[in-house]
Design a protein around this motif. Structure first.
Motif, short mmCIF file in Angstrom:
data_model
loop_
_atom_site.label_atom_id
_atom_site.label_comp_id
_atom_site.label_asym_id
_atom_site.label_seq_id
_atom_site.Cartn_x
_atom_site.Cartn_y
_atom_site.Cartn_z
N GLY A 307 22.58 3.21 -36.41
CA GLY A 307 21.23 3.34 -35.89
C GLY A 307 20.46 2.04 -35.82
O GLY A 307 19.28 2.03 -35.47
N ALA A 308 21.12 0.93 -36.15
CA ALA A 308 20.41 -0.35 -36.28
C ALA A 308 20.27 -1.07 -34.95
O ALA A 308 21.01 -2.01 -34.66
N SER A 309 19.32 -0.62 -34.14
CA SER A 309 18.95 -1.35 -32.93
C SER A 309 17.45 -1.58 -32.96
O SER A 309 16.70 -0.83 -33.58
N ARG A 310 17.00 -2.62 -32.28
CA ARG A 310 15.57 -2.88 -32.23
C ARG A 310 14.83 -1.73 -31.54
O ARG A 310 13.70 -1.39 -31.91
N GLN A 311 15.50 -1.16 -30.53
CA GLN A 311 14.86 -0.04 -29.83
C GLN A 311 14.66 1.15 -30.76
O GLN A 311 13.67 1.88 -30.64
N THR A 312 15.61 1.37 -31.70
CA THR A 312 15.44 2.46 -32.66
C THR A 312 14.18 2.25 -33.50
O THR A 312 13.39 3.18 -33.71
N ALA A 313 13.99 1.04 -33.98
CA ALA A 313 12.81 0.74 -34.80
C ALA A 313 11.53 0.94 -33.99
O ALA A 313 10.56 1.55 -34.47
N ASP A 314 11.51 0.43 -32.75
CA ASP A 314 10.32 0.60 -31.90
C ASP A 314 10.04 2.07 -31.63
O ASP A 314 8.89 2.52 -31.68
N ARG A 315 11.11 2.81 -31.33
CA ARG A 315 10.96 4.23 -31.02
C ARG A 315 10.47 5.00 -32.25
O ARG A 315 9.61 5.90 -32.13
N ALA A 316 11.01 4.68 -33.41
CA ALA A 316 10.61 5.37 -34.63
C ALA A 316 9.13 5.16 -34.92
O ALA A 316 8.40 6.11 -35.26
N ALA A 317 8.67 3.92 -34.78
CA ALA A 317 7.25 3.64 -35.02
C ALA A 317 6.37 4.39 -34.02
O ALA A 317 5.32 4.93 -34.39
N ALA A 318 6.80 4.46 -32.78
CA ALA A 318 6.02 5.17 -31.76
C ALA A 318 5.95 6.66 -32.05
O ALA A 318 4.91 7.30 -31.83
N ILE A 319 7.05 7.25 -32.54
CA ILE A 319 7.07 8.69 -32.82
C ILE A 319 6.12 9.04 -33.96
O ILE A 319 5.35 10.01 -33.87
N VAL A 320 6.13 8.25 -35.05
CA VAL A 320 5.22 8.57 -36.16
C VAL A 320 3.78 8.31 -35.77
O VAL A 320 2.86 9.04 -36.17
N ALA A 321 3.55 7.27 -34.97
CA ALA A 321 2.19 6.99 -34.52
C ALA A 321 1.66 8.12 -33.65
O ALA A 321 0.47 8.48 -33.72
N ALA A 322 2.54 8.70 -32.82
CA ALA A 322 2.11 9.83 -31.98
C ALA A 322 1.68 11.01 -32.84
O ALA A 322 0.72 11.73 -32.49
N GLU A 323 2.36 11.23 -33.97
CA GLU A 323 1.96 12.32 -34.86
C GLU A 323 0.60 12.02 -35.50
O GLU A 323 -0.23 12.93 -35.66
N VAL A 324 0.36 10.76 -35.83
CA VAL A 324 -0.96 10.39 -36.36
C VAL A 324 -2.03 10.67 -35.32
O VAL A 324 -3.11 11.20 -35.63
N GLY A 325 -1.74 10.33 -34.06
CA GLY A 325 -2.69 10.60 -33.00
C GLY A 325 -2.99 12.08 -32.86
O GLY A 325 -4.15 12.48 -32.70
N ARG A 326 -1.96 12.91 -32.93
CA ARG A 326 -2.17 14.36 -32.84
C ARG A 326 -3.04 14.85 -34.00
O ARG A 326 -3.94 15.69 -33.81
N TYR A 327 -2.76 14.33 -35.19
CA TYR A 327 -3.54 14.73 -36.36
C TYR A 327 -5.01 14.36 -36.18
O TYR A 327 -5.91 15.18 -36.43
N VAL A 328 -5.26 13.14 -35.77
CA VAL A 328 -6.63 12.66 -35.62
C VAL A 328 -7.38 13.46 -34.56
O VAL A 328 -8.57 13.78 -34.71
N ARG A 329 -6.69 13.83 -33.49
CA ARG A 329 -7.33 14.57 -32.39
C ARG A 329 -7.37 16.07 -32.64
O ARG A 329 -7.89 16.83 -31.82
N GLY A 330 -6.79 16.51 -33.74
CA GLY A 330 -6.80 17.93 -34.06
C GLY A 330 -5.80 18.74 -33.25
O GLY A 330 -5.94 19.96 -33.12
#
Length: 344
Positions: A307-330
């Protein structure tokens, strides 16, 4: 809102913060924690598996945070007890194995994860291991660099095997196994899939044939493991299953070490039952100095890199950030590991 960004040497703290900023369009108050994985291997911490750092480090870094984003930080019963204001832990892994889900639910904390974040990287790596094993790429390279020119590999009895026309079995047909099936079909391989939970129509659409595990093992010259590790699948491939493979077959495991019983592998290689073995995961990581496979023939071993690709790291960060956005927006969270908490 205070958000803890607990990064490591792969999905870094700055990467997590940047993804959250981009998702929210604001500058939240951040707590920060930098963990030493993968330079220092993960391990069990406070009752959770595959974690990096200590409980006390996480407690100190939380500092009243309502949300935490991480890959490896241990979120244990002790951590939840010390963080009564915490409401969301978003983990950028395929499963939140570093989180005590029971304790999280009792504390009223939703836990999300990031399915598919490394599917492309892991599928590519599995294909690479398979090609390297079938065509002797890694072993012949090591021998050449050590001073041995293996011209005898061109002899018919020693020559490699093409993917085209070869039957390849895939144990598991999730996000990674499905990608591998499509790539193998494009190579011209005959692809078998064993997965009791697979959708037959999806397997067929990927150019593969759905069958049972024993039938797959008997018919496949090469087998690649892509199942999730559960109590049901632990040591799914053991000595009895290995005995079903054709003589000289190739086995690849880049999924989870626990899927495979490692005890019989060295003898299977020496006897010729296995023609080659390609591994990226292990029952003990890293393998100990007296690991029996170190001097077994035709072994390819890489240090858990699928799983060690730069795209994996970028994608992982984007996925968790999207969940934070959903939480903040209710909004409804997308990938909740403990859905029982949502009714609280």
């Amino acid at each position: 809102m205070r958000i803890l960004a607990a990064g490591d040497e792969f999905v870094g703290t700055d990467l997590l913060k940047a993804a959250v900023r981009a998702e929210l369009g604001t500058e939240p108050e951040f707590g920060e924690l930098s963990l030493p994985w993968p330079v220092v291997p993960f391990g069990p911490v406070g009752g959770v598996n595959e974690a990096s750092g200590t409980e006390d480090e996480v407690i100190e870094a939380l500092g009243g945070a309502e949300v935490a984003v991480t890959q490896m930080a241990p979120f244990t019963k002790k951590v939840f007890a010390a963080a009564p204001g915490l409401r969301l832990v978003s983990v950028c892994r395929g499963g939140p194995v570093n989180v005590d889900l029971t304790a999280a639910t009792e504390a009223g904390v939703a836990v999300t994860y990031a399915p598919g974040r490394n599917a492309a990287a892991a599928a590519e790596f599995a294909i690479g291991l398979l090609l390297a094993a079938l065509r002797r790429i890694a072993t012949s390279s090591a021998e050449l660099l050590a001073g041995t020119w293996r011209g005898d590999y061109y002899a018919y009895a020693n020559a490699g095997i093409e993917l085209e026309g070869t039957t390849v079995g895939l144990v598991g047909h999730g996000a990674i196994g499905s990608r591998v099936a499509r790539v193998l079909a494009a190579f011209g391989a005959h692809v078998l899939v064993a997965d009791p939970y697979a959708d037959p129509a999806k397997v067929a659409a990927d150019g593969a044939e759905l069958t049972g595990l024993d039938d797959l093992l008997r018919r496949s010259f090469a087998v690649s493991l892509h199942a999730r590790l559960t109590e049901e699948t632990r040591h799914l491939i053991d000595a009895d299953k290995l005995a079903l493979l054709p003589e000289g077959a190739v086995l690849v495991n880049s999924a989870r070490g626990g899927l495979l019983d490692y005890a019989p592998l060295a003898e299977a290689l020496r006897s010729g039952r296995l023609g080659a073995l390609a591994l990226d995961v292990y029952d003990v990581e890293p393998p100990p100095p007296d690991w029996p496979l170190r001097d077994a023939p035709n072994v390819i071993a890489t240090p858990h890199l699928a799983g060690a690709s730069r795209q994996t790291a970028d994608r992982a960060a984007a996925i968790v950030a999207a969940e934070v956005g959903r939480y903040v927006r209710g909004e409804a969270l997308a990938n909740v590991a403990n859905p029982d908490v949502l009714g609280r």
